[in-house]
Design a protein around this motif. Structure first.
Motif, PDB file in Angstrom:
ATOM      1  N   ARG A  44       0.635  -1.437  -0.055  1.00 32.97           N
ATOM      2  CA  ARG A  44      -0.357   0.137  -0.238  1.00 32.97           C
ATOM      3  C   ARG A  44       0.524   1.267   0.489  1.00 32.97           C
ATOM      4  O   ARG A  44       0.086   1.872   0.092  1.00 32.97           O
ATOM      5  CB  ARG A  44      -0.946  -0.200   0.899  1.00 32.97           C
ATOM      6  CG  ARG A  44      -1.830  -0.872   1.547  1.00 32.97           C
ATOM      7  CD  ARG A  44      -2.678  -1.716   0.337  1.00 32.97           C
ATOM      8  NE  ARG A  44      -3.786  -2.416   0.738  1.00 32.97           N
ATOM      9  CZ  ARG A  44      -4.191  -3.406   0.086  1.00 32.97           C
ATOM     10  NH1 ARG A  44      -3.578  -3.508  -1.466  1.00 32.97           N
ATOM     11  NH2 ARG A  44      -5.122  -4.288  -0.341  1.00 32.97           N
ATOM     12  N   GLY A  45       2.332   0.988  -0.531  1.00 35.38           N
ATOM     13  CA  GLY A  45       3.116   2.447  -0.220  1.00 35.38           C
ATOM     14  C   GLY A  45       2.939   3.073  -1.223  1.00 35.38           C
ATOM     15  O   GLY A  45       3.259   4.197  -1.263  1.00 35.38           O
ATOM     16  N   GLY A  46       2.785   2.559  -2.284  1.00 38.61           N
ATOM     17  CA  GLY A  46       3.197   3.005  -4.096  1.00 38.61           C
ATOM     18  C   GLY A  46       3.096   2.224  -5.093  1.00 38.61           C
ATOM     19  O   GLY A  46       2.326   2.266  -6.053  1.00 38.61           O
ATOM     20  N   ALA A  75       7.204   4.162   8.221  1.00 37.56           N
ATOM     21  CA  ALA A  75       6.235   5.596   8.037  1.00 37.56           C
ATOM     22  C   ALA A  75       6.905   7.247   7.515  1.00 37.56           C
ATOM     23  O   ALA A  75       5.670   8.109   8.692  1.00 37.56           O
ATOM     24  CB  ALA A  75       6.126   5.130   9.349  1.00 37.56           C
ATOM     25  N   ASP A  76       7.206   7.162   6.303  1.00 37.10           N
ATOM     26  CA  ASP A  76       7.446   8.078   5.894  1.00 37.10           C
ATOM     27  C   ASP A  76       6.109   8.878   5.775  1.00 37.10           C
ATOM     28  O   ASP A  76       6.163  10.380   5.142  1.00 37.10           O
ATOM     29  CB  ASP A  76       8.705   7.984   5.197  1.00 37.10           C
ATOM     30  CG  ASP A  76       9.450   9.145   5.084  1.00 37.10           C
ATOM     31  OD1 ASP A  76      10.121   9.744   6.384  1.00 37.10           O
ATOM     32  OD2 ASP A  76       9.395   9.898   4.040  1.00 37.10           O
ATOM     33  N   GLU A  77       5.143   8.241   4.925  1.00 39.31           N
ATOM     34  CA  GLU A  77       4.305   9.142   4.830  1.00 39.31           C
ATOM     35  C   GLU A  77       4.235  10.542   4.224  1.00 39.31           C
ATOM     36  O   GLU A  77       3.793  11.129   4.444  1.00 39.31           O
ATOM     37  CB  GLU A  77       2.760   8.914   5.370  1.00 39.31           C
ATOM     38  CG  GLU A  77       1.008   9.706   4.180  1.00 39.31           C
ATOM     39  CD  GLU A  77      -0.017   9.102   5.349  1.00 39.31           C
ATOM     40  OE1 GLU A  77       0.138   9.456   6.317  1.00 39.31           O
ATOM     41  OE2 GLU A  77      -0.470   7.700   4.858  1.00 39.31           O
ATOM     42  N   SER A  78       5.071  10.804   2.866  1.00 41.34           N
ATOM     43  CA  SER A  78       5.089  11.643   2.357  1.00 41.34           C
ATOM     44  C   SER A  78       4.706  12.153   1.541  1.00 41.34           C
ATOM     45  O   SER A  78       4.813  13.325   0.553  1.00 41.34           O
ATOM     46  CB  SER A  78       6.424  12.352   2.867  1.00 41.34           C
ATOM     47  OG  SER A  78       7.374  11.426   1.857  1.00 41.34           O
ATOM     48  N   GLU A  79       4.259  11.222   0.872  1.00 38.85           N
ATOM     49  CA  GLU A  79       3.299  11.737  -0.723  1.00 38.85           C
ATOM     50  C   GLU A  79       2.416  12.226  -0.356  1.00 38.85           C
ATOM     51  O   GLU A  79       1.403  12.187  -0.292  1.00 38.85           O
ATOM     52  CB  GLU A  79       2.733  10.553  -1.893  1.00 38.85           C
ATOM     53  CG  GLU A  79       2.248  10.766  -2.660  1.00 38.85           C
ATOM     54  CD  GLU A  79       2.763  10.368  -4.205  1.00 38.85           C
ATOM     55  OE1 GLU A  79       3.829  10.963  -4.082  1.00 38.85           O
ATOM     56  OE2 GLU A  79       2.803  10.882  -4.654  1.00 38.85           O
ATOM     57  N   CYS A 113      12.986   9.963   2.343  1.00 38.77           N
ATOM     58  CA  CYS A 113      13.413   9.170   3.102  1.00 38.77           C
ATOM     59  C   CYS A 113      11.974   8.577   2.816  1.00 38.77           C
ATOM     60  O   CYS A 113      12.225   7.304   3.691  1.00 38.77           O
ATOM     61  CB  CYS A 113      13.079  10.268   3.949  1.00 38.77           C
ATOM     62  SG  CYS A 113      14.744  11.308   4.646  1.00 38.77           S
ATOM     63  N   GLY A 114      10.706   8.523   2.585  1.00 44.27           N
ATOM     64  CA  GLY A 114      10.188   7.313   1.850  1.00 44.27           C
ATOM     65  C   GLY A 114      10.188   6.457   0.908  1.00 44.27           C
ATOM     66  O   GLY A 114       9.546   5.375   1.006  1.00 44.27           O
ATOM     67  N   GLU A 115      11.913   6.685  -0.101  1.00 51.55           N
ATOM     68  CA  GLU A 115      11.741   5.881  -0.893  1.00 51.55           C
ATOM     69  C   GLU A 115      12.740   4.321  -0.212  1.00 51.55           C
ATOM     70  O   GLU A 115      13.294   5.132   0.558  1.00 51.55           O
ATOM     71  CB  GLU A 115      12.289   6.636  -2.139  1.00 51.55           C
ATOM     72  CG  GLU A 115      12.972   5.624  -2.924  1.00 51.55           C
ATOM     73  CD  GLU A 115      13.937   4.872  -3.265  1.00 51.55           C
ATOM     74  OE1 GLU A 115      14.054   3.704  -4.309  1.00 51.55           O
ATOM     75  OE2 GLU A 115      14.688   4.773  -2.631  1.00 51.55           O
ATOM     76  N   VAL A 129       5.085 -11.835  -2.567  1.00 45.60           N
ATOM     77  CA  VAL A 129       6.277 -12.784  -2.917  1.00 45.60           C
ATOM     78  C   VAL A 129       7.738 -11.188  -2.760  1.00 45.60           C
ATOM     79  O   VAL A 129       8.831 -11.945  -3.254  1.00 45.60           O
ATOM     80  CB  VAL A 129       5.538 -12.058  -4.923  1.00 45.60           C
ATOM     81  CG1 VAL A 129       7.274 -12.126  -4.996  1.00 45.60           C
ATOM     82  CG2 VAL A 129       4.645 -12.847  -5.426  1.00 45.60           C
ATOM     83  N   LYS A 130       7.432 -10.433  -2.312  1.00 46.60           N
ATOM     84  CA  LYS A 130       8.897  -9.234  -2.012  1.00 46.60           C
ATOM     85  C   LYS A 130       9.508 -10.607  -0.363  1.00 46.60           C
ATOM     86  O   LYS A 130      10.409 -10.547  -0.530  1.00 46.60           O
ATOM     87  CB  LYS A 130       8.003  -8.258  -1.308  1.00 46.60           C
ATOM     88  CG  LYS A 130       9.309  -7.139  -1.031  1.00 46.60           C
ATOM     89  CD  LYS A 130       8.302  -5.802   0.283  1.00 46.60           C
ATOM     90  CE  LYS A 130       8.320  -5.348  -1.114  1.00 46.60           C
ATOM     91  NZ  LYS A 130       8.140  -3.560  -0.278  1.00 46.60           N
ATOM     92  N   TRP A 131       8.712 -11.528   0.553  1.00 46.10           N
ATOM     93  CA  TRP A 131       9.106 -10.970   1.376  1.00 46.10           C
ATOM     94  C   TRP A 131      10.052 -12.299   0.741  1.00 46.10           C
ATOM     95  O   TRP A 131      11.530 -13.348   1.259  1.00 46.10           O
ATOM     96  CB  TRP A 131       7.891 -11.955   2.856  1.00 46.10           C
ATOM     97  CG  TRP A 131       7.256 -11.084   2.877  1.00 46.10           C
ATOM     98  CD1 TRP A 131       7.823  -9.571   2.680  1.00 46.10           C
ATOM     99  CD2 TRP A 131       6.412 -11.162   4.380  1.00 46.10           C
ATOM    100  NE1 TRP A 131       6.832  -8.562   3.382  1.00 46.10           N
ATOM    101  CE2 TRP A 131       6.214  -9.338   4.419  1.00 46.10           C
ATOM    102  CE3 TRP A 131       6.084 -11.769   4.826  1.00 46.10           C
ATOM    103  CZ2 TRP A 131       5.547  -9.440   5.529  1.00 46.10           C
ATOM    104  CZ3 TRP A 131       4.784 -12.139   5.604  1.00 46.10           C
ATOM    105  CH2 TRP A 131       4.719 -10.713   5.817  1.00 46.10           C
TER     106      TRP A 131
END
Ligand SMILES: Cc1cc2nc3c(=O)[nH]c(=O)nc-3n(C[C@H](O)[C@H](O)[C@H](O)COP(=O)(O)O)c2cc1C
Ligand code: SF4
Ligand code: SF4
Ligand code: SF4
Ligand code: FES
Lengths: 571, 466
Positions: free
Chosen positions: B68-70, B96-100, B185-187, B77-79
């Motif tokens: 849900r980050g982008g 938890a940088d929620e900056s978009e 920092c969210g990337e 699959v990522k794991w």
């Protein structure tokens, strides 16, 4: 290169601009292209440093062989290679490695557009400094903008202002407007010489390179950053505004600042040296050199340079021509034999000079021959604690067993009036602890040097020699590598290359030495000394040859090898 | 578990499906561990610890949960990308940088339901084999950081952290790391660099895929706050059951954050794809502001490509293709992608016909020019260039070539940078100019040179002729 043995298994096939080549597995795409003679333009990539992939200049088009489903045969091209699926997105060639069957296009429309785009981005905020910039002529930005730029500016905005002419250390200035933020200097300082002094501050287009607020760029390798900076952002105070690079003649040579023997390029024009920079040699100095060594050329500009042979009459020296000086030196020296005569040579002399000193000694039969020891501080990178560049040559050629061990007894025997004559080559004895009283008690003191030092002042015959960049010859460095010194400029005035002086002395003492040019000296040497067997001055080549196993290693190269094996750098 | 009651005026819309936001605005609810446990909290952790870690991952894979980050990448699959022969420590990082811009969901989870997040992190850490997890929380959430610290202390006291968690051999520590005050920092790789104490310069991929060479060059899983919370619900329902929520390939629920020119902006948790854009705007948000018409929507955070009212799109409907309009787009990953934009971070920005699109783009450009980390050439130089062009256009200095220049600058950034910020800053320009050419031309036509946009209203009513 990563793979050391090019066995078939370690090779992969890569298509570069429609031609198939074989390269070792793990080769970076940019290096594979280089091998295929398709040089990929780049700013941030440097084989000795890690690859951040930040400049984006090396973007190329890449394709992969398809992965056929089980049982399916891949479609083959005319050469029998699987047909390549080209990716819509370009990739950076600097940090990605090849895989078998990969295709690379460096000249496709996409690749060209990418380069053109990056060039435009780099130029929009770049100042119009070229006419006053030292880098002009060897600036990658200039060079690539001609080859890959689009000639016209579409940038209607005002440029970003950044700090200019910032003193970031004792030897270097920074112009942030010229900086393309490639981070080469940052990485060199951090990765190669453990001095993490550089950093970027602010963001986006306002990003600037700076040094840590409490610190300066002052490590002894700082000037290497100027060499690797692709633009004129870092300039050397020493070279700044002195000479346009395209006017300079470049001579491949060596630094003689210590026993490392870093390979160099000497830049000169009309008999004057303007700079000295490292030349890559992966068995000696990688691509670097220390600042101390780099600045050594200034000794050649010493206003007290000896420029004419001199003979002392009474208390005064008068200048004479060479035949007279040589004749006088030979006549005086031959008056003394054995015990009465000593020769003090130098670990800064070339093998050829040492060899001619040895043949001279065979004629003069001095009681003792030694050189001056030159111990200093070394470091964990290149700088060696032995500040004589050719002690190994003195050991092998002049047969000096323990350098400097006899100087004390020479002094003692001068005081005891047993030694009455002294030939000093390339050293200042006052600097080595001899007293004026001791030297003045000698009946014959012949010295050769480049500077009018106190020893010269006391000498009966003064023979002006050549500095390290004013002569040719060979030396053996700390790890036992035989390397060649080349002549960048002529010695000043009447002064001569030392081998010639010694050659003349030999002739005056012994008649004939069978030598007409420097190469003959090496040939003679090679016929008597086994380590030089089969070699000639020209065969030494630009990168030298290992002739001894001294058991020594180069700390900087060892660390570099580790980074190569970890895959961090190409090397 | 009784159905929760909500504070007055904050009752979820009937078309919402509150799962992650179940406790947000809930009456009688607080962030304490006691409240959370009374409501059945940490039961899913207990359940997970009775399973093999790989079995937990399998449930997450079966659930079809997408990040849900982008980027909407499948979490399970990522794991699975952690090298099987790995012998280095493994880290889990909660992003938890929620900056978009346009996104405001993670902060409510953190503020009102921190233990849900901790439980999700613990289950996920167990699944991937991490003994240390970090919550990288943006600098601008100081209160959230305090709340999380408190929650961690409570969890530690309750022996839900540290060694022998719930009496098993599972051990895990969670640390809070305050962010460095920059969007980049969210990337995820920028975040990792920042966590390591450096400038958040994103890393090149390859070779620095976090699951292989992440934090301290060790395998690292980075997941968004909301994604990690979903893991708890996957555990509760079982992967298969969870996958029945939403639509195929677009499973579960997700929180949409609606801002802009609607009557009732806010957050809405919906089943993915079970609602269209039109329904979201008309039903959940009460429609457009009075007397205004829908002009455009940015559907997934400010970097998503803009969608224009009146456009049509071709999407797949089972085996067939069908043509739909903007209000018909199902709010899910694949449909929004098929319409040329993305679901992104769930930030839906709605614009009405009073908006000047050049001003909107300039607003976005200003953000990206300010937030580009400056590491790689195209984004560093291009983001400010685009901003300067739109600045000039708005102040009456536009020239006809600007439109073409804007697009080509965007084209020279997208796909050529180190990180996806390049696309994030280029997509707005590319899409706004392509979809609203007449508005941009207006600012560059000779007639309007010297006419600046009304800085007060920032609307097109500044007297620009066509
Ligand atoms: C410029 C940029 C900013 C980002 N900011 C965030 C962010 O604030 N929060 C977030 O969860 N993901 C952000 N991401 C996405 C992360 O890189 C990463 O994909 C995500 O955290 C993975 O979590 P997920 O798989 O659970 O979605 C950003 C990506 C980019 C390119
Ligand atoms: S000063 Fe030179 S080497 Fe250093 S980052 Fe700038 S351009 Fe690169
Ligand atoms: S390390 Fe020695 S040889 Fe190399 S540059 Fe320095 S002084 Fe010269
Ligand atoms: S794309 Fe932008 S944000 Fe990402 S690394 Fe490059 S300059 Fe930084
Ligand atoms: S050389 Fe700079 S990105 Fe490849």
């Amino acid at each position: 290169m990563v793979a050391s043995k090019d066995s078939g298994e370690n090779l992969v096939s890569v298509q570069v601009d429609d031609h198939w080549i074989s390269v070792p597995r793990g080769t970076r795409m940019i290096e594979a292209c280089k091998q295929a003679a398709a040089e990929v333009p780049h700013y941030c990539y440097h084989p000795k440093l890690t690859s951040p992939g930040n400049c984006r200049m090396c973007l190329v088009e890449m394709g992969m062989p398809p992965r056929p489903s089980p049982g399916e045969e891949p479609e083959l091209d005319a050469d029998g290679h699987a047909k390549i699926n080209w990716m819509p997105r370009p990739v950076i060639a600097c940090a990605n490695t090849v895989v078998d069957g990969m295709g690379i296009r460096t000249q496709s429309l996409l690749a060209k557009e990418c380069r053109q785009g990056v060039m435009e981005f780099l130029l929009i905020n770049h100042p119009l400094d070229c006419p006053i910039c030292d880098q002009a002529g060897e600036c990658t930005l200039q060079e690539y903008s001609v080859e890959h730029g689009n000639g016209q500016s579409r940038f209607l905005e005002s440029k970003v202002k950044k700090p200019k002419n910032v003193e970031i250390g004792p030897r270097i200035r920074l112009d942030d407007e010229r900086c393309v933020l490639c981070s080469r200097c940052v990485r060199f300082s951090k990765e190669v010489v453990d001095d993490d002094v550089f950093g970027f501050v602010d963001r986006g287009s306002h990003s600037v390179l700076t040094v840590h607020p409490d610190r300066k760029l002052e490590n002894n390798y700082s000037l290497n950053t100027v060499d690797i900076c692709p633009v004129g952002a870092l300039t050397s105070n020493d070279f700044r505004f002195k000479m346009r690079v395209w006017f300079m003649r470049e001579t491949k040579s060596l630094c003689t600042g210590c026993a490392r023997g870093c390979n160099t390029v000497v830049g000169s024009r009309e008999g004057k040296i303007y700079r000295q920079s490292p030349r890559e040699n992966n068995d000696v100095n990688s691509a670097w050199m220390c600042d101390t060594g780099r600045m050594e050329y200034h000794q050649l500009e010493n206003p007290a340079r000896l420029t004419e042979p001199m003979i002392k009459r009474g208390k005064k020296h008068r200048t004479v021509d060479w035949p007279e000086a040589i004749c006088r030196a030979a006549r005086d020296l031959t008056k003394f034999k054995g015990e009465q005569l000593a020769i003090i040579a130098s670990g800064r002399m070339t093998n050829e000079e040492l060899y001619l000193t040895r043949t001279l000694a065979e004629s003069l039969q001095p009681g003792v021959v030694d050189i001056v020891k030159r111990e200093g501080e070394g470091d964990d990178y290149l700088s060696h604690c032995d500040k004589n560049p050719n002690v190994n040559g003195a050991r092998k050629v002049l047969k000096i067993r323990s350098p400097g061990s006899k100087l004390k007894s020479i002094r003692k025997r001068i005081v005891e009036d047993k030694i009455k004559a002294l030939l000093v080559i390339g050293e200042d004895l006052i600097d080595c602890g001899f007293t004026e009283g001791e030297l003045s008690s000698l009946q014959c003191l012949v010295s050769s040097h480049i500077i009018a030092n106190p020893t010269a002042k006391m000498s009966h015959v003064v023979l002006p020699g050549a500095g390290y960049a004013e002569k040719r010859g060979s030396m053996i460095n700390a790890t036992g590598r035989l390397q060649r010194l080349n002549k960048a400029i002529d010695p000043p005035g009447q002064s001569r290359e030392d081998w010639e002086i010694l050659h003349e002395l030999n002739r005056a003492v012994d008649g004939c030495d069978g030598v007409t040019e420097l190469a003959d000296v090496f040939t003679q040497m090679a016929s008597t000394l086994s380590i030089f067997k089969g070699l000639s001055l020209s065969r030494i080549g630009d990168l030298g040859v290992d002739v001894m196993d001294t058991g020594e290693t180069v700390p900087l190269l060892e660390r570099e090898a580790r980074r190569v094996s970890e895959g961090l750098i190409v090397g | 578990m009784a159905d929760p009651r909500y504070i007055a005026g904050k009752k979820p819309h009937p078309r919402e499906r509150r799962m992650i936001f179940r406790n947000v605005d809930r009456s009688g609810w607080d962030a304490s561990i006691a409240t959370y446990r009374k409501d059945g909290g940490y039961r899913e952790l207990k359940k997970a610890l009775k399973m093999k870690p790989a079995a937990v991952t399998d449930e997450v894979k079966a659930s079809g949960l997408r990040g849900r980050g982008g980027a909407g990448f499948p979490t399970g699959v990522k794991w699975g990308f952690i090298p099987p022969d790995n012998n280095k420590p493994i880290y889990l990082i909660c992003n938890a940088d929620e900056s978009e811009p346009g996104t405001f969901k993670d902060r409510y989870i953190i503020h009102q339901d921190p233990h849900q997040l901790l439980e999700g992190i613990l289950i996920s850490s167990y699944a991937v084999g991490a003994k240390v997890a970090y919550i990288y929380i943006r600098e601008e959430f100081p209160e959230g950081a305090v709340i999380l610290e408190r929650a961690i202390e409570e969890a530690r006291t309750a022996k839900l952290l540290g060694k022998k968690i719930l009496g098993t051999d599972f051990e895990c520590e969670i640390y809070i790391h305050r962010g460095a005050g920059a969007y980049i920092c969210g990337e995820e790789t920028g975040l990792i660099e920042s966590l390591e104490g450096k400038r958040p310069y994103p890393r090149i991929k390859p070779p620095y895929f976090p699951a292989v060479l992440g934090l301290y060059m060790c395998p690292t899983i980075v997941n968004n706050v909301e994604s990690l919370c979903h893991v708890k619900h996957v555990m509760a329902m079982g992967g298969k059951k969870y996958a029945q929520l939403g639509t195929p390939r677009n499973t579960g629920t997700r929180i949409l954050c609606v801002s802009g020119d609607v009557q009732k902006p806010g957050y809405f948790e919906i089943e993915v794809g079970k609602l269209t854009m039109g329904e979201l705007i008309e039903d959940l948000c009460g429609g457009m502001k009075k007397g205004r018409k829908l002009k455009a929507v940015i559907p997934g955070g400010s970097s998503a490509k803009v969608l224009r009212a009146g456009e049509t799109y071709t999407i797949r409907d089972g085996d067939k293709e069908k043509t739909i309009g903007l209000p018909d787009i199902p709010m899910d990953f694949d449909s929004l992608a098929a319409c040329g934009s993305m679901a992104g971070s769930g930030g839906v920005i709605v614009m009405d016909d009073s908006r000047d699109m050049t001003w909107v783009l300039n607003n976005i450009n200003t953000f990206y020019a300010h937030e580009s980390c400056g590491q790689c050439t195209p984004c560093r130089e291009g983001s400010l260039w685009m901003k300067k062009i739109t600045d000039r256009m708005l102040s009456g200095g536009g020239v006809p070539s600007d439109v073409e220049t804007l697009v080509s600058v965007g084209n020279n950034i997208a796909g050529r940078t180190i990180c996806a910020f390049g696309e994030a800053c280029a997509w707005p320009t590319q899409s706004f100019v392509a979809k609203f050419p007449e508005e941009f031309k207006k600012h560059t036509s000779r007639r309007n040179i010297g006419k600046a946009l009304n800085p007060e209203t920032k609307t097109a009513s500044a007297g620009l002729g066509d």
